[in-house]
Write a protein that holds these residues in place. Structure first.
Motif, PDB file in Angstrom:
ATOM      1  N   LYS A 153       0.844  -1.213   0.000  1.00 14.07           N
ATOM      2  CA  LYS A 153       0.000   0.000   0.000  1.00 14.07           C
ATOM      3  C   LYS A 153       0.871   1.252   0.000  1.00 14.07           C
ATOM      4  N   ARG A 154       1.886   1.268   0.853  1.00 16.77           N
ATOM      5  CA  ARG A 154       2.754   2.442   0.938  1.00 16.77           C
ATOM      6  C   ARG A 154       3.607   2.594  -0.329  1.00 16.77           C
ATOM      7  N   GLN A 155       4.090   1.496  -0.878  1.00 18.01           N
ATOM      8  CA  GLN A 155       4.858   1.559  -2.121  1.00 18.01           C
ATOM      9  C   GLN A 155       3.998   2.072  -3.278  1.00 18.01           C
ATOM     10  N   ASP A 156       2.747   1.591  -3.336  1.00 20.38           N
ATOM     11  CA  ASP A 156       1.842   2.045  -4.391  1.00 20.38           C
ATOM     12  C   ASP A 156       1.565   3.537  -4.271  1.00 20.38           C
ATOM     13  N   SER A 157       1.433   4.018  -3.033  1.00 15.76           N
ATOM     14  CA  SER A 157       1.186   5.446  -2.811  1.00 15.76           C
ATOM     15  C   SER A 157       2.378   6.275  -3.280  1.00 15.76           C
ATOM     16  N   ALA A 158       3.586   5.772  -2.992  1.00 19.37           N
ATOM     17  CA  ALA A 158       4.790   6.518  -3.383  1.00 19.37           C
ATOM     18  C   ALA A 158       4.924   6.586  -4.900  1.00 19.37           C
ATOM     19  N   ALA A 201       2.613   6.374  -7.108  1.00 16.87           N
ATOM     20  CA  ALA A 201       1.495   7.085  -7.748  1.00 16.87           C
ATOM     21  C   ALA A 201       1.779   8.568  -7.912  1.00 16.87           C
ATOM     22  N   GLY A 212      -0.781  11.813  -8.347  1.00 19.71           N
ATOM     23  CA  GLY A 212      -2.093  11.364  -8.782  1.00 19.71           C
ATOM     24  C   GLY A 212      -2.327  11.641 -10.262  1.00 19.71           C
ATOM     25  N   GLY A 266       6.182   9.436   4.129  1.00 18.72           N
ATOM     26  CA  GLY A 266       4.961   8.652   4.330  1.00 18.72           C
ATOM     27  C   GLY A 266       4.513   8.527   5.761  1.00 18.72           C
ATOM     28  N   ALA A 309       0.377  11.746   4.028  1.00 19.46           N
ATOM     29  CA  ALA A 309       1.615  11.302   3.388  1.00 19.46           C
ATOM     30  C   ALA A 309       1.903  12.137   2.139  1.00 19.46           C
ATOM     31  N   PRO A 344       3.913  11.585  -1.252  1.00 18.77           N
ATOM     32  CA  PRO A 344       4.569  10.488  -1.974  1.00 18.77           C
ATOM     33  C   PRO A 344       6.049  10.738  -2.277  1.00 18.77           C
TER      34      PRO A 344
END
Length: 488
Positions: free
Chosen positions: A17-22, A24, A27, A64, A72, A74
């Motif tokens: 989840k955190r890797q995907d947020s970074a 992204a 947005g 994060g 967070a 990214p």
């Protein structure tokens, strides 16, 4: 034995989840706006520079976990890590404009320091891709950690490993300052670079201005000299960075990588007899001379729009990477201006720091005279160029092609006991303290004395007699002589 796989499920899900947020970034909407500007995202830029599959990200999760529970950010607006470029390991920092305008928060600053220190400790080349607003405004609400900053480490890195800064958007404040430590500053068309942007200039000085007026790519490559190269696209910027690093090679350089044996083979250069006129007052384009002397396809001119009376270039001659500095007789007779001297200083220092051979091609009437030149500070700049020549400790080859007068010859390296491997001259050179006509005007000499002085200055014979030159050569043998000297 049941194992512990189920115990890991929640932790691994949180990591993903955190890797995907970074990754992204800012947005989809902000990424779309970046593309609409004709610009790549930070991650696309890294992918364009890196050999396929070679990028290893550092600090993806920085930003994060804010200590006060704020949302967070990214990768805290900076994509960073190691990569390989044409098989060579390097470090990259890429500001992410889609995340808070690429501004620098505390985790971002810590990441910069960590990666610059990595380049320093391992001797890796560093690439800095700039597209950000400088210090983040919210930093004022937080306490700064007491730690070495990346600017201090960049100053330490200079001369230890190559630094390339590429300006791809608007770069202000801290990011712009970081670029000033680079060996090569490349700016894309449409980018801008300045210490403070239009809003701050308006608030501090009451002046309405624009990013372009403050620091466009044209302004910095042609007028200020702050940047070295201007490119029409991001792809051209990345290609240029690769070429520069390939020609610079490793510290302790002895040969450029990827040299073509056929292109590096010795050969006479008959064309020089048609390119270089023996008459010292007749202009010609030094770029044509360089194109004949260097290995085919290897010439990379540096800072071509600034200090145009002098050419600086990286190239291979006989397969060996070297720096060439050459007067340009097609522009103001090749006189040494402040801008030309500043350019030469930067790149002679670069050659010294990275053990690149230095080839100096002389054809100038001296340091530029006149009130405009004096107001520009040409004397101090010329003295700094002389210092750079004197401090260069490497493989130096000096060639006097035609005219060499006064301090103009000295700053180009035609000095006794100045560590030259060899000093070469073409037979038609003209040299002296000042040109004969100028000497006559300055001293009130009669026509007979003037003619005698002009005769003495003509030809390489007096210089050869006094050992100002080690060898007087046929122009057609110049490339072969350079190869012999560089491989000496």
């Amino acid at each position: 034995m049941s194992g512990y796989r189920s115990h890991w499920d929640a932790l691994l899900a949180e990591l993903r989840k955190r890797q995907d947020s970074a990754t992204a970034m800012g947005g989809e909407e902000r990424i779309t706006r970046q593309h609409q500007r004709g610009r790549l995202t930070a991650r696309e830029r890294v992918a364009a520079l890196a050999d396929p599959g070679s990028f290893r990200e550092y600090g993806a999760l920085a930003g994060g976990q804010h200590p006060a529970g704020r949302p967070a950010v990214p990768a805290d607006g900076l994509v960073a890590g190691t990569l390989r470029i044409d098989g060579r390991t390097g470090v990259i920092l890429a500001e992410d404009f889609t995340v808070q305008g690429g501004s620098i928060g505390h985790p971002n600053a810590a990441k910069r320091a960590r990666l610059v220190r990595l380049a320093l400790e391992q001797g890796y080349p560093l690439l800095v891709l700039l597209d950000g607003a400088g210090e983040r405004a919210s930093n004022q609400d937080e306490r700064y950690p007491h730690a070495t900053g990346d600017l201090q480490l960049l100053a330490d890195l200079q001369g230890r490993a190559p630094i390339v800064a590429i300006v791809l958007g608007t770069s202000a404040g801290h990011g712009a300052l970081a670029a000033m430590f680079a060996d090569l500053v490349i700016m894309a068309e449409g980018s801008s670079l300045f210490s403070a942007g239009p809003p701050l200039v308006k608030a501090a000085m009451g002046i309405d201005t624009s990013a372009e007026a403050l620091g466009s790519a044209l302004l910095h490559t042609r007028d200020s000299g702050v940047a070295h190269q201007r490119c029409s696209s991001e792809a051209e910027c990345f290609s240029l960075a690769r070429r520069f690093l390939g020609l610079l090679a490793e510290p302790g350089n002895t040969a450029g990588t990827g040299a073509d044996p056929a292109a590096a083979a010795p050969r006479p250069v008959d064309a020089l007899l048609d390119i270089i006129p023996p008459a010292v007052a007749q202009p010609y384009d030094m770029r044509r001379v360089l194109a004949e002397l260097v290995d085919s396809g290897s010439l990379l001119e540096l800072q071509p729009e600034y200090g145009r009376t002098l050419i600086a270039a990286l190239a291979r001659i006989g397969g060996r990477s070297c720096l060439l500095i050459a007067n340009q007789p097609a522009v103001e007779a090749g006189a040494i201006t402040r801008q030309a001297a500043d350019k030469a200083c930067h790149f002679i220092d670069l050659a010294h720091r990275f053990s690149l051979p230095l080839v100096s091609l002389i054809d100038n009437p001296g340091v530029m005279p006149g009130p405009v030149a004096e107001r520009s500070g040409v004397l101090r700049a010329a003295a700094n160029m002389f210092r750079a020549q004197r401090h260069y400790h490497g493989h130096k080859v000096v060639v006097t092609l035609r005219k060499a007068f006064g301090f103009g010859s000295s700053v180009m390296g035609m000095n006794p006991w100045d560590r030259q491997v060899v000093s070469l001259a073409l037979p038609g050179v003209s040299l002296g303290g000042i040109p004969a006509l100028g000497a006559a005007a300055a001293t009130g000499a009669d026509s007979g004395t003037t003619e005698a002085l002009a005769a003495h200055q003509s030809g390489a014979w007096a210089g050869a007699d006094a050992m100002a030159f080690d060898r007087v050569i046929d122009p057609r043998e110049l490339r072969n002589e350079l190869i012999a000297a560089l491989l000496h």
